[in-house]
Design an enzyme around this catalytic site. Sequence first.
Site, PDB file in Angstrom:
ATOM      1  N   SER A 242     108.375  22.286 -19.639  1.00  0.00           N
ATOM      2  CA  SER A 242     106.894  22.331 -19.962  1.00  0.00           C
ATOM      3  C   SER A 242     106.547  20.716 -19.953  1.00  0.00           C
ATOM      4  O   SER A 242     107.092  19.919 -20.094  1.00  0.00           O
ATOM      5  CB  SER A 242     106.575  23.033 -21.269  1.00  0.00           C
ATOM      6  OG  SER A 242     105.245  22.663 -21.710  1.00  0.00           O
TER       7      SER A 242
ATOM      8  N   TYR B  15     107.273  23.525 -30.854  1.00  0.00           N
ATOM      9  CA  TYR B  15     107.459  23.666 -29.192  1.00  0.00           C
ATOM     10  C   TYR B  15     107.775  22.286 -28.712  1.00  0.00           C
ATOM     11  O   TYR B  15     108.633  22.236 -27.822  1.00  0.00           O
ATOM     12  CB  TYR B  15     106.129  24.473 -28.839  1.00  0.00           C
ATOM     13  CG  TYR B  15     106.286  24.766 -27.503  1.00  0.00           C
ATOM     14  CD1 TYR B  15     107.450  25.681 -26.703  1.00  0.00           C
ATOM     15  CD2 TYR B  15     105.181  24.156 -26.489  1.00  0.00           C
ATOM     16  CE1 TYR B  15     107.263  25.945 -25.598  1.00  0.00           C
ATOM     17  CE2 TYR B  15     105.638  24.448 -25.206  1.00  0.00           C
ATOM     18  CZ  TYR B  15     106.406  25.542 -24.708  1.00  0.00           C
ATOM     19  OH  TYR B  15     106.250  25.707 -23.324  1.00  0.00           O
TER      20      TYR B  15
END
Length: 236
Positions: free
Chosen positions: A124, A137
């Site tokens: 990501s 995250y």
Amino acid sequence: MTGASAGIGEATARRLAAEGFHVVLGARRLDLLHVIAKEIDGTAIELDVTDEASVAAFADRVPQANVLVNNAGGARGLSTVAEGSADEWRWMWEANVLGTLLVTKAFVPKLIESGDGHIVSVTSIAAYEAYDNGSGYTSAKHAQSALHRTLRGELLGQPVRITEIQPGMVETDFSANRFGGDTERAAKVYQGITPLVADDVADVIAFAVTRPSHVNLDTIVLKPRAQASATRAHRE
């Protein structure tokens, strides 16, 4: 292909099948995998990347492998560090980091033996950016990225390529899962912009794995035109 039952995983499985690969789909939702596998003439195998026994059983049923796509993972919540949930953090680290470790470890020998292997990890933009309320995250994705990039040196000299895919905003079930199934809240994440869709990421992965074997695309960052960073986007 891990995390293959929906979103980027499903789209990539379909795209690679169209490129001529026989795709082995792994995920926990075996009912969904069977539907996809039937449509693309692939193989569906139940897989929980956080469970070492499940990963071993999955790998045992795949005698040969040329490409591994580590796609399973996700986010839980948007808490601050001060209010961070240990359970949410634990799930994110197990799914994103330890899952990638277990699956990659199981398949490295097969990829080397193939004579032309390729490991793709979908991380990501959170793998290189930190943002408020996202530490669980972003820390997991930073760690997953570090694990993946370390492989580049450890496998140097072996017939295995290493590619990291770092997507920005992709409209899948990612946000709905992050918000515990709250689809209304998830929809607001993409409100006012045209985000990427799963097929966009699948196209990039397919491009990377179909380059000549001497070409290694180390890291590919892709974002919508309207997104400049993890927290900065232009909304109409």
